[in-house]
Write a protein that holds these residues in place. Structure first.
Motif, PDB file in Angstrom:
ATOM      1  N   ILE A   6      -5.548   2.407  -4.907  1.00  0.00           N
ATOM      2  CA  ILE A   6      -6.805   2.360  -4.911  1.00  0.00           C
ATOM      3  C   ILE A   6      -7.325   3.194  -3.586  1.00  0.00           C
ATOM      4  CG2 ILE A   6      -9.358   1.422  -5.687  1.00  0.00           C
ATOM      5  CD1 ILE A   6      -7.985   0.176  -7.433  1.00  0.00           C
ATOM      6  N   VAL A   7      -7.412   1.920  -2.723  1.00  0.00           N
ATOM      7  CA  VAL A   7      -7.957   2.608  -1.296  1.00  0.00           C
ATOM      8  C   VAL A   7      -7.520   3.699  -1.035  1.00  0.00           C
ATOM      9  CG1 VAL A   7      -8.164   1.657   1.151  1.00  0.00           C
ATOM     10  CG2 VAL A   7      -8.772  -0.214  -0.992  1.00  0.00           C
ATOM     11  N   GLU A   8      -5.503   3.593  -0.488  1.00  0.00           N
ATOM     12  CA  GLU A   8      -5.049   5.883  -0.470  1.00  0.00           C
ATOM     13  C   GLU A   8      -5.946   6.392  -1.064  1.00  0.00           C
ATOM     14  OE1 GLU A   8      -3.461   5.382   1.737  1.00  0.00           O
ATOM     15  OE2 GLU A   8      -3.237   3.498   2.437  1.00  0.00           O
ATOM     16  N   GLU A   9      -6.143   6.106  -2.255  1.00  0.00           N
ATOM     17  CA  GLU A   9      -6.874   7.104  -3.427  1.00  0.00           C
ATOM     18  C   GLU A   9      -8.062   7.676  -2.287  1.00  0.00           C
ATOM     19  OE1 GLU A   9      -7.840   8.467  -7.827  1.00  0.00           O
ATOM     20  OE2 GLU A   9      -6.702   6.674  -7.371  1.00  0.00           O
ATOM     21  N   ILE A  10      -8.507   7.140  -2.569  1.00  0.00           N
ATOM     22  CA  ILE A  10     -10.460   6.739  -1.998  1.00  0.00           C
ATOM     23  C   ILE A  10      -9.743   8.017  -0.788  1.00  0.00           C
ATOM     24  CG2 ILE A  10     -12.321   6.457  -1.316  1.00  0.00           C
ATOM     25  CD1 ILE A  10     -12.302   5.883  -3.703  1.00  0.00           C
ATOM     26  N   ARG A  11      -9.133   7.247   0.110  1.00  0.00           N
ATOM     27  CA  ARG A  11      -9.319   7.869   1.081  1.00  0.00           C
ATOM     28  C   ARG A  11      -8.503   9.179   1.944  1.00  0.00           C
ATOM     29  NH1 ARG A  11      -6.590   2.407   4.628  1.00  0.00           N
ATOM     30  NH2 ARG A  11      -8.828   1.563   4.767  1.00  0.00           N
ATOM     31  N   ARG A  12      -7.668   9.615   1.053  1.00  0.00           N
ATOM     32  CA  ARG A  12      -6.973  10.794   0.519  1.00  0.00           C
ATOM     33  C   ARG A  12      -7.712  11.702   0.002  1.00  0.00           C
ATOM     34  NH1 ARG A  12      -4.848  12.087  -3.845  1.00  0.00           N
ATOM     35  NH2 ARG A  12      -3.804  10.543  -4.910  1.00  0.00           N
TER      36      ARG A  12
END
Length: 71
Positions: A6-12
Motif C-alpha cells: 500500500i505504501v509503495e502504491e501511494i509513493r508510485r
C-alpha cells in the motif's frame, strides 16, 4: 524493513502525479486549487484567528507565586 504494497502504491502515485506537473510544487498546488474551484464542493478555510481579549486568557505558562524569586 518490511515492504508494504500500500505504501509503495501511494509513493508510485505521488511520483506519477508530481511528474505530471514537472515536479513543480507551484504547478501542483495551482492544479489542486483549480480542482477545488471546479468541484462544486464547499471547502472550509480555517486560517489563523485573532484573539479578541488576550488579557482575559489564563496564563498557564507562568510560575505559581510561591516559586517566584525575591530581589
Amino acid at each position: 524493513m518490511i515492504d508494504d504494497p500500500i505504501v509503495e502504491e501511494i509513493r508510485r502515485y505521488r511520483k506519477e502525479h508530481a511528474a505530471k506537473y514537472g515536479n513543480d510544487i507551484h504547478r501542483i498546488c495551482e492544479a489542486l486549487r483549480e480542482k477545488e474551484r471546479t468541484s462544486g464542493r464547499t471547502y472550509v478555510n480555517r486560517g489563523p484567528r485573532l484573539l479578541k481579549d488576550r488579557d482575559a486568557l489564563p496564563r498557564v505558562a507562568e510560575e505559581p507565586p510561591e516559586y517566584g524569586t525575591e530581589n
